[in-house]
Design a protein around this motif. Sequence first.
Motif, PDB file in Angstrom:
ATOM      1  N   SER A   1      42.573  32.552  25.419  1.00 42.22           N
ATOM      2  CA  SER A   1      42.031  33.884  24.740  1.00 42.22           C
ATOM      3  C   SER A   1      41.478  34.850  25.605  1.00 42.22           C
ATOM      4  N   GLU A   2      41.404  36.111  25.056  1.00 37.76           N
ATOM      5  CA  GLU A   2      40.939  37.265  25.763  1.00 37.76           C
ATOM      6  C   GLU A   2      39.446  37.200  26.163  1.00 37.76           C
ATOM      7  N   LYS A   3      38.811  36.754  25.068  1.00 37.01           N
ATOM      8  CA  LYS A   3      37.318  36.442  25.370  1.00 37.01           C
ATOM      9  C   LYS A   3      37.092  35.550  26.751  1.00 37.01           C
ATOM     10  N   GLY A   4      37.811  34.467  26.723  1.00 43.29           N
ATOM     11  CA  GLY A   4      37.737  33.525  27.913  1.00 43.29           C
ATOM     12  C   GLY A   4      38.233  34.022  29.108  1.00 43.29           C
ATOM     13  N   ARG A   5      39.308  34.874  29.068  1.00 43.51           N
ATOM     14  CA  ARG A   5      39.658  35.630  30.290  1.00 43.51           C
ATOM     15  C   ARG A   5      38.643  36.657  30.906  1.00 43.51           C
ATOM     16  N   LYS A   6      38.182  37.443  29.779  1.00 43.61           N
ATOM     17  CA  LYS A   6      37.147  38.310  30.315  1.00 43.61           C
ATOM     18  C   LYS A   6      35.909  37.598  30.798  1.00 43.61           C
ATOM     19  N   PHE A   7      35.468  36.456  30.328  1.00 42.53           N
ATOM     20  CA  PHE A   7      34.179  35.535  30.641  1.00 42.53           C
ATOM     21  C   PHE A   7      34.372  35.264  32.146  1.00 42.53           C
ATOM     22  N   TRP A   8      35.259  34.501  32.389  1.00 43.92           N
ATOM     23  CA  TRP A   8      35.539  34.287  34.116  1.00 43.92           C
ATOM     24  C   TRP A   8      35.789  35.252  34.895  1.00 43.92           C
ATOM     25  N   PHE A   9      36.548  36.407  34.391  1.00 39.80           N
ATOM     26  CA  PHE A   9      36.701  37.655  34.958  1.00 39.80           C
ATOM     27  C   PHE A   9      35.493  38.349  35.485  1.00 39.80           C
ATOM     28  N   TRP A  10      34.469  38.470  34.564  1.00 42.28           N
ATOM     29  CA  TRP A  10      33.332  39.440  34.718  1.00 42.28           C
ATOM     30  C   TRP A  10      32.370  38.279  35.420  1.00 42.28           C
ATOM     31  N   LEU A  11      32.401  36.936  35.448  1.00 37.00           N
ATOM     32  CA  LEU A  11      31.720  36.083  36.170  1.00 37.00           C
ATOM     33  C   LEU A  11      31.957  36.354  37.587  1.00 37.00           C
ATOM     34  N   SER A  12      33.154  36.257  38.040  1.00 31.95           N
ATOM     35  CA  SER A  12      33.394  36.374  39.464  1.00 31.95           C
ATOM     36  C   SER A  12      33.109  37.669  39.764  1.00 31.95           C
ATOM     37  N   ILE A  13      33.418  38.857  39.282  1.00 33.57           N
ATOM     38  CA  ILE A  13      32.818  40.328  39.609  1.00 33.57           C
ATOM     39  C   ILE A  13      31.371  40.392  39.698  1.00 33.57           C
ATOM     40  N   SER A  14      30.610  39.909  38.893  1.00 31.05           N
ATOM     41  CA  SER A  14      29.211  40.283  38.846  1.00 31.05           C
ATOM     42  C   SER A  14      28.647  39.278  39.766  1.00 31.05           C
ATOM     43  N   VAL A  15      29.087  38.002  39.966  1.00 32.89           N
ATOM     44  CA  VAL A  15      28.495  37.310  41.350  1.00 32.89           C
ATOM     45  C   VAL A  15      28.822  37.803  42.693  1.00 32.89           C
ATOM     46  N   ASN A  16      30.016  38.250  42.961  1.00 35.17           N
ATOM     47  CA  ASN A  16      30.567  38.904  44.084  1.00 35.17           C
ATOM     48  C   ASN A  16      29.826  40.033  44.289  1.00 35.17           C
ATOM     49  N   LEU A  17      29.613  41.033  43.449  1.00 35.21           N
ATOM     50  CA  LEU A  17      28.961  42.267  43.404  1.00 35.21           C
ATOM     51  C   LEU A  17      27.550  41.838  43.780  1.00 35.21           C
ATOM     52  N   GLY A  18      27.084  40.907  42.940  1.00 37.45           N
ATOM     53  CA  GLY A  18      25.566  40.650  42.967  1.00 37.45           C
ATOM     54  C   GLY A  18      25.247  40.122  44.333  1.00 37.45           C
ATOM     55  N   PHE A  19      25.911  39.258  44.983  1.00 40.66           N
ATOM     56  CA  PHE A  19      25.608  38.862  46.402  1.00 40.66           C
ATOM     57  C   PHE A  19      25.717  40.064  47.325  1.00 40.66           C
ATOM     58  N   LEU A  20      26.739  40.893  47.175  1.00 45.08           N
ATOM     59  CA  LEU A  20      26.983  42.077  47.921  1.00 45.08           C
ATOM     60  C   LEU A  20      25.776  43.198  47.603  1.00 45.08           C
ATOM     61  N   GLY A  21      25.279  43.219  46.518  1.00 51.80           N
ATOM     62  CA  GLY A  21      24.123  43.965  46.031  1.00 51.80           C
ATOM     63  C   GLY A  21      22.782  43.582  46.787  1.00 51.80           C
ATOM     64  N   ILE A  22      22.587  42.191  46.622  1.00 49.53           N
ATOM     65  CA  ILE A  22      21.169  41.801  47.326  1.00 49.53           C
ATOM     66  C   ILE A  22      21.156  42.041  48.690  1.00 49.53           C
TER      67      ILE A  22
ATOM     68  N   PHE B   1      35.725  41.912  48.797  1.00 45.69           N
ATOM     69  CA  PHE B   1      36.590  42.792  48.455  1.00 45.69           C
ATOM     70  C   PHE B   1      38.096  41.937  48.436  1.00 45.69           C
ATOM     71  N   HIS B   2      38.293  41.120  49.403  1.00 44.00           N
ATOM     72  CA  HIS B   2      39.612  40.284  49.331  1.00 44.00           C
ATOM     73  C   HIS B   2      39.684  39.314  48.007  1.00 44.00           C
ATOM     74  N   GLY B   3      38.228  38.887  47.776  1.00 46.34           N
ATOM     75  CA  GLY B   3      38.393  38.095  46.516  1.00 46.34           C
ATOM     76  C   GLY B   3      38.493  38.748  45.176  1.00 46.34           C
ATOM     77  N   LEU B   4      37.874  40.086  45.226  1.00 50.48           N
ATOM     78  CA  LEU B   4      37.681  40.804  44.156  1.00 50.48           C
ATOM     79  C   LEU B   4      39.183  41.399  43.717  1.00 50.48           C
ATOM     80  N   SER B   5      39.945  41.900  44.806  1.00 47.00           N
ATOM     81  CA  SER B   5      41.312  42.204  44.390  1.00 47.00           C
ATOM     82  C   SER B   5      42.061  41.108  43.961  1.00 47.00           C
ATOM     83  N   TYR B   6      41.806  39.982  44.377  1.00 47.35           N
ATOM     84  CA  TYR B   6      42.747  38.683  43.897  1.00 47.35           C
ATOM     85  C   TYR B   6      42.222  38.470  42.575  1.00 47.35           C
ATOM     86  N   VAL B   7      41.106  38.339  41.960  1.00 48.41           N
ATOM     87  CA  VAL B   7      40.711  38.033  40.881  1.00 48.41           C
ATOM     88  C   VAL B   7      41.258  39.049  39.783  1.00 48.41           C
ATOM     89  N   ILE B   8      41.196  40.437  40.301  1.00 47.89           N
ATOM     90  CA  ILE B   8      41.654  41.688  39.424  1.00 47.89           C
ATOM     91  C   ILE B   8      42.814  41.495  39.251  1.00 47.89           C
TER      92      ILE B   8
END
Length: 477
Positions: free
Chosen positions: A72-93, A133-140
């Motif tokens: 489902s698109e909902k599931g795809r978006k969940f895992w996508f935004w989980l990766s994006i938010s955690v990666n950017l969260g660590f970078l932000g902290i 950014f390596h990981g982000l480009s891969y997930v995107i």
Amino acid sequence: MFFNSITFAVFLPIVFFLYWFVFNKNKNTQNTLLIVASYYFYSCWDWRFLFLLVFSTFLDYFTGIQIEKSNSEKGRKFWFWLSISVNLGFLGIFKYYNFFASSFAQMFTSFGFKVSPFLLNVILPVGISFYTFHGLSYVIDIYYKRIKAEYNFVDYSLFVSYFPLLVAGPIERATHLLPQVKVKREFNFEKAKEGIYQIIWGLVKKVIIADTCATYANAIFDHYTAMNTFSLILGAVYFAFQIYGDFSGYSDIALGTSKLFGLDLLRNFNYPYFSRDIAEFWRRWHISLSSWFRDYLYIPLGGSKGGLWMKIRNTFIIFVVSGFWHGANWTYIAWGFINAFYFLPLLLSNSNRDNMGPIELKWDFDSVKTLLSIFSTFLITCVAWVFFRAKTITDAVLYLKRILLNGDFSFQYLANERYNYELLLMIALFVLVEWNNRNKTEPISGKRSLLKAALAIFTIIAFGTFSDYKEFIYFQF
């Protein structure tokens, strides 16, 4: 571990020997060795932050598979935004928390409210912006179905943690590097020779040009209030060659080292100081970052397809974000804004892609125009570099103000410091060599390449200071 250290000079031959003569049975053993070597390479800086690299690797590997498996698109978006938010969260902290906390405190203080923000007493993990950014480009890319998820954890781990690019790029794409790590490599003598030559030239840039220019640039920037106009101009030029020699030197060593293991990395520099306008400069400088922001930020925002105001908005967004990527300081944001301002006339006149071809000179007026364009582009780039180098925006403004108002062009700093004239001669020779190589992919190639390499090694031994090696500027990003 630094590329310009004795430790790396011992580390690299050991890994090279094991890779080709012990772990050469199949690509899995080759990749496993490179992962172990990469983790050791990173842990030499600070082993405590190795967990961030490992966690980021596990996160993007797992979420990439879940995105692909989701029905489902909902599931795809969940895992996508989980990766994006955690990666950017660590970078932000780790990279931006203290900056935002201090900035908000200063803002409230200016309104008469005394605020004492809670600040984190942690150092910035080296290379976090690059491997994130390596990981982000891969997930995107998986989310937008440009690539398939990688199910071999060893192969994916090597893509993220490969030691030549781990701490300062280039920022690789899964579409480019993963296909290479998924096949067994056979030793290629010509490629290895090219790699050695590129390492040598990278060391010349770093040890001879960058580190020497750093000594003089630091002295001028740290005491700019006592310097005259000519000395301040000299300081800006020294820093321009310091950061170029430092970062492009790192990239050359990274690319050359990778060739020793049969893997090609993305080219990150293409003689940027010979650019004829600022748009060409950004096609030649830190190419992997510029293309990353183009593909994953600028184009999704609409690129240049919308109306005039959308084009202007997107241009400023990409340059300001690029500046902020470099560091949590208003100086980097100002540097990005200035480059956006430089780029704007080219965008409005639809001439930002005029200078796409190679630079050729003849005895005619067009060649004079080309040289003037190169000089003027270098000049405005140096002005922007002042903001990049200064500790605060105020320091940068005062530095430039003093250049304009002091009016003293005597050889103040040249006369007071030893080896200044020799350094200027060295820079001039370096520019001539770069100009001769401007249309080449490999810095030391063609006829008499062995002689060129020998001269470069002699220069490193004669003028290098390995006992006082300096870390690379981009390690802090």
